[in-house]
Design a protein around this motif. Structure first.
Motif, PDB file in Angstrom:
ATOM      1  N   ASN A 557       1.030  -1.253   0.037  1.00 34.46           N
ATOM      2  CA  ASN A 557       0.233   0.233  -0.130  1.00 34.46           C
ATOM      3  C   ASN A 557       0.871   1.319   0.108  1.00 34.46           C
ATOM      4  O   ASN A 557       1.924   1.162   0.744  1.00 34.46           O
ATOM      5  N   PHE A 578      -3.411   4.610  -1.380  1.00 34.85           N
ATOM      6  CA  PHE A 578      -3.931   3.782  -2.101  1.00 34.85           C
ATOM      7  C   PHE A 578      -3.699   2.408  -1.358  1.00 34.85           C
ATOM      8  O   PHE A 578      -2.610   1.886  -1.026  1.00 34.85           O
ATOM      9  N   ASN A 587      -1.724  -2.357  -5.520  1.00 42.65           N
ATOM     10  CA  ASN A 587      -2.631  -1.578  -4.745  1.00 42.65           C
ATOM     11  C   ASN A 587      -3.562  -0.756  -5.755  1.00 42.65           C
ATOM     12  O   ASN A 587      -4.123   0.209  -5.406  1.00 42.65           O
ATOM     13  N   ASN A 588      -3.264  -1.019  -6.902  1.00 42.16           N
ATOM     14  CA  ASN A 588      -4.198  -0.336  -7.915  1.00 42.16           C
ATOM     15  C   ASN A 588      -4.965  -1.286  -8.808  1.00 42.16           C
ATOM     16  O   ASN A 588      -5.116  -0.849 -10.322  1.00 42.16           O
ATOM     17  N   SER A 591      -8.209  -1.012  -6.860  1.00 41.05           N
ATOM     18  CA  SER A 591      -7.603  -0.028  -6.207  1.00 41.05           C
ATOM     19  C   SER A 591      -8.637   0.942  -5.308  1.00 41.05           C
ATOM     20  O   SER A 591      -9.823   0.933  -5.914  1.00 41.05           O
TER      21      SER A 591
END
Length: 706
Positions: A557, A578, A587-588, A591
């Motif tokens: 993160n 995020f 993390n996306n 997300s």
């Protein structure tokens, strides 16, 4: 021999090593057969098209611009020759082909039987391997992209529906890809074969990030651009010469006929690009070939479901097989495009007219997001008037007010200073940053440690650049030495493409007792090279601080921290935290982002990319209402300001910073774009804050708007 000589000089000189033998075999065939007419083209089974593919490979491999120019010229000559050869099909040859076609008495798809090879298929009945349709009522990314090309021949891949689709559509299983999330399998295999046979998935178009959490993932821009170019080439060739599968064999679109009573669908497994192009060009019926093979049916009749291969071997129950089958009849892709916000939910024409009368362009993906999230439910014409007056005064033109209305719906507040995503991306960032350096100089993460001089960074143990391996001390390694370096790590590692953004291709490797694993399966260097290609990096996993790890421990993160050089000073604009989801390392991918205050406190609610708002993490149930404060946050803000001083070409930068386990900032990567509408909504503040008027007037002056 002229064509042969061109290909010999071009392909053998510039092709990559892996294509040399293929190219030599091709040349041998050319020299034996000669060249010149349609009969020859049929005889060599479409090799000019193959030559074009080889040239494209060569163009991507060579770094010499003079060679690139020569390759492009050779490709133009082959294309011209190809068009001329098709025109040479005289009436007698055309009639001969027609007689052959008629003699074979090509049946309709409904008439297809066990021994049928060719069938005539209606394009409206065609579906790609995941049930996306090509008809007007359906939705297919290839069709939408070709329509965009027709409107704007100069459009680039990053601006297309294809790019948006590959970024947003990331199903984790065949049922999810088909839009049937309530399906279940008897076997715990996410990407099971189709019940009518082991026909190929389209999964090669996506990088499946790992075996533990198999999932379609967005293509890198490099690979996506190749897919985009292939689609464009197919479309152009068909527009110029028509559909001649007999002349250019093997040129048939291939698939399986799915029969249900008096109705059918044709599931296309080879030639999806061709079907999309033919549909856009106005074809209504096409000749196709049934795809048969060991353990696979060319015709799947629902009346004989108990005889389907994957039903007979009990991979599917009849109920499960029927559910997969019915998807191709009852879904057309439009419903999944709506689900990932590529299309708006049902939008009454009167409501659409009202929004568009206020300047809200409902073809824009951001406005589709806002509409589907319910953020355009209330429309305030007086506020829109205020917005346009502000922008006319400070920027010299009116703008799309979709973001402003969404912000008002979400927060109940009016804010005229918000920067629309399109204005930021297409007008402000290009004036703030050197685009050439963004795309070339700063594009490869493998050189970040040469550009950014901080010891607080993710530790890279191995990098691959243009197919060559280097260790952390820049020693060039052979393949065996490179893999040995990974095997010695004896810890968890992160592998990722070095030229991709948005978490594309990021995966976790584990090293146990000298063996390398992806999930629970061993992986070889050859497999790594197949999946991550010529440019990638292997890094040690960063140990992160508990306050950032708790909401979703399995992902790295990070803080997305934005800085801006303005009036000779580096300023912190805003920060978004995020967090990953669904058990994945990135993390996306799924997300989730939340705003971060000036003092480092995280907001008490979190947003996903589709506009859903949560107070608890949807995967872990962690409550954001507990309150999270980034330790030493002032250090983080100074850290990115200092880093930005070393980047001379770019005034606007998005930094991805991890909170280390000791509460120290760790540099992960940077980029020069970002989802600016999202940043402003989650932070509930305009991008440039109190500097907005000055920034807008300065940018407008440079553009000649004021």
């Amino acid at each position: 021999m002229e064509q042969t000589e061109r290909i010999e000089q071009g392909i053998l000189k510039f092709s990559s090593q892996k294509n040399i033998q293929e190219a030599e075999d091709f040349l041998k065939k050319l020299k034996e057969e000669g060249s010149g007419n349609a009969a020859y083209l049929k005889k060599i089974t479409g090799q000019p098209l193959r030559a074009m593919e080889m040239y494209k490979n060569a163009y991507r491999v060579t770094e010499d611009w003079n060679k690139k120019k020569e390759i492009l010229l050779a490709m133009e000559r082959i294309q011209k020759s190809l068009k001329e050869d098709v025109k040479k099909l005289n009436n007698e040859e055309r009639e001969e082909i027609s007689r052959l076609v008629l003699k074979k008495s090509i049946p309709s798809a409904m008439e297809a039987g066990e021994n049928t090879s060719l069938v005539e298929v209606e394009i409206d009945k065609c579906r790609d391997p995941y049930g996306f349709g090509f008809e007007a009522e359906g939705w297919h990314p290839f069709v939408e992209t070709l329509k965009e090309i027709e409107k704007n021949p100069k459009i680039k891949y990053p601006q297309t529906a294809l790019k948006r689709f590959y970024y947003l559509f990331s199903p984790g299983s065949l049922p999810e890809a088909l839009g049937q999330t309530n399906m279940d399998f008897t076997k715990k295999v996410a990407w099971s074969p189709y019940p009518w046979g082991d026909v190929p998935h389209q999964g090669k178009l996506h990088a499946v990030e790992n075996k533990e959490h198999p999932r379609f993932h967005a293509l890198t821009d490099n690979v996506g651009s190749v897919q985009f170019q292939t689609l464009t080439d197919h479309y152009q060739l068909l527009a110029d010469t028509g559909y001649h599968p007999e002349a250019f064999d093997p040129g048939y679109i291939k698939g399986v006929v799915l029969k249900k009573g008096e109705d059918y669908r044709f599931a296309v497994y080879e030639g999806v690009e061709l079907v999309a192009a033919l549909g856009v060009l106005g074809y209504t019926k096409i000749r196709c070939q049934l795809l048969r093979g060991e353990g696979s049916l060319g015709v799947a009749d629902i009346e004989k479901i108990n005889k389907w291969p994957q039903v007979e071997n009990r991979s599917y129950t009849e109920k499960q097989a029927a559910a997969v089958f019915d998807t191709f009849f009852h879904r057309s892709g439009r419903e999944r495009a709506v689900a990932v916000h590529l299309l708006p939910k049902e939008l009454p024409s009167q409501r659409k007219k009202r929004l568009e009368a206020l300047g809200v362009d409902m073809s824009r993906n951001t406005n589709v997001n806002f509409y589907n999230a319910g953020w355009l439910n209330r429309v305030d014409p007086d506020f829109v008037k205020e917005v346009q007056q502000y922008w006319q005064k400070h920027y010299g033109k009116t703008i799309d007010p979709g973001l402003h209305l969404a912000y008002q719906n979400l927060t109940g507040k009016k804010e005229v200073r918000l920067i629309p995503h399109e204005i930021m991306k297409d007008e402000i960032i290009p004036l703030s940053n050197d685009e050439g350096m963004s795309l070339v100089g700063y594009n490869d993460k493998n050189i970040y440690d040469k550009l950014i001089s901080t010891p607080r960074r993710a530790h890279t143990i191995l990098r691959r650049v243009c197919g060559k391996y280097f260790d952390q001390e820049d020693h060039c390694l052979n393949r065996e030495e490179a893999f040995a370096l990974i095997r010695k790590a004896n810890r968890d590692l992160i592998i990722k493409p070095s030229t991709a953004n948005d978490g594309i291709g990021v995966a976790k490797l584990s090293v146990r007792q000298g063996e390398v694993y992806r999930g629970e399966e061993k992986i070889t260097l050859f497999e790594i090279e197949q999946d991550w290609e010529r440019d990638f990096m292997v890094q040690e996993v960063i140990r992160q601080h508990p306050v950032m790890a708790r909401p979703h421990p399995k992902s790295i993160n990070a803080l997305r921290m934005i800085t801006f050089r303005w009036k000779n000073e580096i300023k912190n604009l805003m920060t978004v935290a995020f967090f990953g989801g669904g058990g994945r390392i990135q993390n996306n991918v799924d997300s989730l982002g939340c705003g971060v205050s000036e003092s480092g406190e995280l907001a008490d609610r979190i947003f996903d990319k589709n506009g859903n708002v949560y107070t608890r993490h949807p995967s872990t149930d962690y409550s954001f209402e507990k309150g999270i404060t980034i330790p030493n946050y002032s250090k983080f803000k100074k850290f990115v300001r200092d880093l930005h001083k070393e980047v001379y070409h770019q005034d606007y930068i998005c930094w991805d910073i991890v909170v280390g386990e000791e509460g120290e900032p760790i540099f992960l990567e940077f980029n020069f774009w970002g989802t600016t509408w999202f940043y402003q909504l989650v932070n509930e503040t305009p991008f440039f804050g109190d500097d907005t008027e000055e920034v807008l007037e300065f940018m407008a002056g440079k553009r000649g708007l004021l």
